[in-house]
Write a protein that holds these residues in place. Sequence first.
Motif, PDB file in Angstrom:
ATOM      1  N   LYS A  99      -4.520 -73.123  77.998  1.00  0.00           N
ATOM      2  CA  LYS A  99      -4.655 -74.147  76.635  1.00  0.00           C
ATOM      3  C   LYS A  99      -4.317 -73.266  75.709  1.00  0.00           C
ATOM      4  N   ARG A 100      -4.833 -71.798  75.617  1.00  0.00           N
ATOM      5  CA  ARG A 100      -4.328 -70.798  74.602  1.00  0.00           C
ATOM      6  C   ARG A 100      -2.972 -70.737  74.666  1.00  0.00           C
ATOM      7  N   THR A 101      -2.352 -70.412  75.609  1.00  0.00           N
ATOM      8  CA  THR A 101      -1.128 -70.165  76.082  1.00  0.00           C
ATOM      9  C   THR A 101      -0.191 -71.112  75.443  1.00  0.00           C
ATOM     10  N   ARG A 102      -0.507 -72.523  75.898  1.00  0.00           N
ATOM     11  CA  ARG A 102       0.183 -73.610  75.339  1.00  0.00           C
ATOM     12  C   ARG A 102       0.294 -73.978  74.054  1.00  0.00           C
ATOM     13  N   GLY A 103      -0.888 -73.682  73.333  1.00  0.00           N
ATOM     14  CA  GLY A 103      -0.867 -74.095  71.940  1.00  0.00           C
ATOM     15  C   GLY A 103      -0.331 -72.911  71.230  1.00  0.00           C
ATOM     16  N   ILE A 104      -0.354 -71.549  71.607  1.00  0.00           N
ATOM     17  CA  ILE A 104       0.492 -70.609  70.666  1.00  0.00           C
ATOM     18  C   ILE A 104       2.068 -70.879  70.950  1.00  0.00           C
ATOM     19  N   SER A 105       2.450 -71.104  72.274  1.00  0.00           N
ATOM     20  CA  SER A 105       3.845 -71.443  72.361  1.00  0.00           C
ATOM     21  C   SER A 105       4.458 -72.868  71.719  1.00  0.00           C
TER      22      SER A 105
ATOM     23  N   ASP B 272       2.180 -72.774  84.638  1.00  0.00           N
ATOM     24  CA  ASP B 272       1.423 -74.060  84.344  1.00  0.00           C
ATOM     25  C   ASP B 272      -0.039 -74.330  85.422  1.00  0.00           C
ATOM     26  N   LEU B 273      -0.036 -73.037  85.985  1.00  0.00           N
ATOM     27  CA  LEU B 273      -1.452 -73.022  86.817  1.00  0.00           C
ATOM     28  C   LEU B 273      -2.522 -73.384  85.925  1.00  0.00           C
ATOM     29  N   ARG B 274      -3.408 -73.945  86.446  1.00  0.00           N
ATOM     30  CA  ARG B 274      -4.381 -74.320  85.745  1.00  0.00           C
ATOM     31  C   ARG B 274      -5.841 -73.764  86.802  1.00  0.00           C
ATOM     32  N   GLU B 275      -5.489 -73.424  87.957  1.00  0.00           N
ATOM     33  CA  GLU B 275      -6.461 -72.871  88.594  1.00  0.00           C
ATOM     34  C   GLU B 275      -6.110 -71.535  89.367  1.00  0.00           C
ATOM     35  N   LEU B 276      -7.212 -70.495  89.641  1.00  0.00           N
ATOM     36  CA  LEU B 276      -6.526 -69.106  89.808  1.00  0.00           C
ATOM     37  C   LEU B 276      -6.147 -69.109  91.423  1.00  0.00           C
TER      38      LEU B 276
END
Length: 461
Positions: free
Chosen positions: A86-92, A165-169
Amino acid sequence: MNQHFDAVVVGTGQAGPSLAERLGKSGRKVAVIERKLVGGTCVNTGCIPTKTMVASAYAAQLARRGEEYGVHHGGSVRVDMAQVWKRTRGISDRSRGNVESWLGGMPNVTLLRGHATFESPRRLRVGDDVIEANEIFLNVGGRAVKPDFPGVDSVPYLTNVGIMDLRELPRHLIIVGGSYIGLEFGQMFRRFGSDVTIVERSERLLPREDPEVSAAIVDILQREGIALHLGAECIELQGCAGDVAIVARCADPRMEVRGTHLLLAVGRRPNTDTLGLDKAGVATDEHGYIVVDDACRTNVPGIWAMGDCNGKGAFTHTSYNDYEIVAANVLDNEPRRISDRIATYALFIDPPLARAGLTEQEALRRGHDVRVGVRPMARVGRAIERGETLGFMKVIVDGRSNQLLGAAILGVNGDEAIHCLLDTMYAKAPYQTVTHAVHIHPTVAELLPTTLQDLRPAGAS
């Protein structure tokens, strides 16, 4: 519908919007064509999102080390991948929105959406529209290579785009490719909590760097528990979703690694194969890169190529410099050239590797009277204070001319400190310019003069 413009810019990566603005301000009527996401690789799938994730990984690692600094958090560190995403996509997304707003406010510039293909040297088709222009500037970027490994069409894998785009580790991430993309994602996901194995076909990581640089990076990664398999030839992919395997049949001994996720980071290719370049007569090399001269001109008058698609650099900063070169030659009557550019780049693992100019081995091959200065980061006060002492500084000087030939800084803040040396190289000033300078204490850059004051012949202990 037929439309005529004075100039067309195809692609909105680092070079495209800046050039469009300059062309529009010159009075030209300009079309900018984008088939996908405004901002290109850097904004959407490259520098900005990956370095945002690197920052999250650094925060996780620093939290684990908190007690070394007298900071107690009272429990184990857990990384929330959904929050990282979420943080990554928000900045991008904000960065892309800023570029879109910038384009929308440019005078004399129109943004067109769709895939452009040549119909002739002066005509492009975008959907049902035909665009004509006297000047065409290509800034179409590149994408991940799909290797010809057996099993590549049946075994699920990720590229640098999909892995963000991975949401799980991943429980165990296998990475094929021990260069910049592979190493950055490898350390990142190890710090997030995954088991990580990196498989590299060469006998050492980053084979273009000096051997001691490669060895130090291996040490850094292995300290964090990353498994490395080098010299892995004849690679074959096996398995299915959640259970993938890499087999290197020609490795000695034969190698097999099993994991839950697979990242292929084995290179990139230019986005030139669907442009219809043959209809424009634009020449490409055997790898699909558009052939350009020292000013980014193709073999067809009135067509230029900038950024990753011309094979002259694979970085955001070289793409932007291509824009500067084109603008200087087309608009300012200033003969700037690609060949004036000094090679410089960084590997954004932690600590980062910053490089400028020649390696020691390259300098020797070119016949220079090589002098080398080295200082371990364990003798740099700023690194000691921060508890980040891995790595070293290395400078390379020509003993006859006293010119700086190159440098490698593998260490905390090296990606910033390298510019002290890079600017001196561009000024063609002797290395004593740095040794006589007074730098701020306590910083990493303040030890560059000291490193240069202890030069020895190449190969001397």
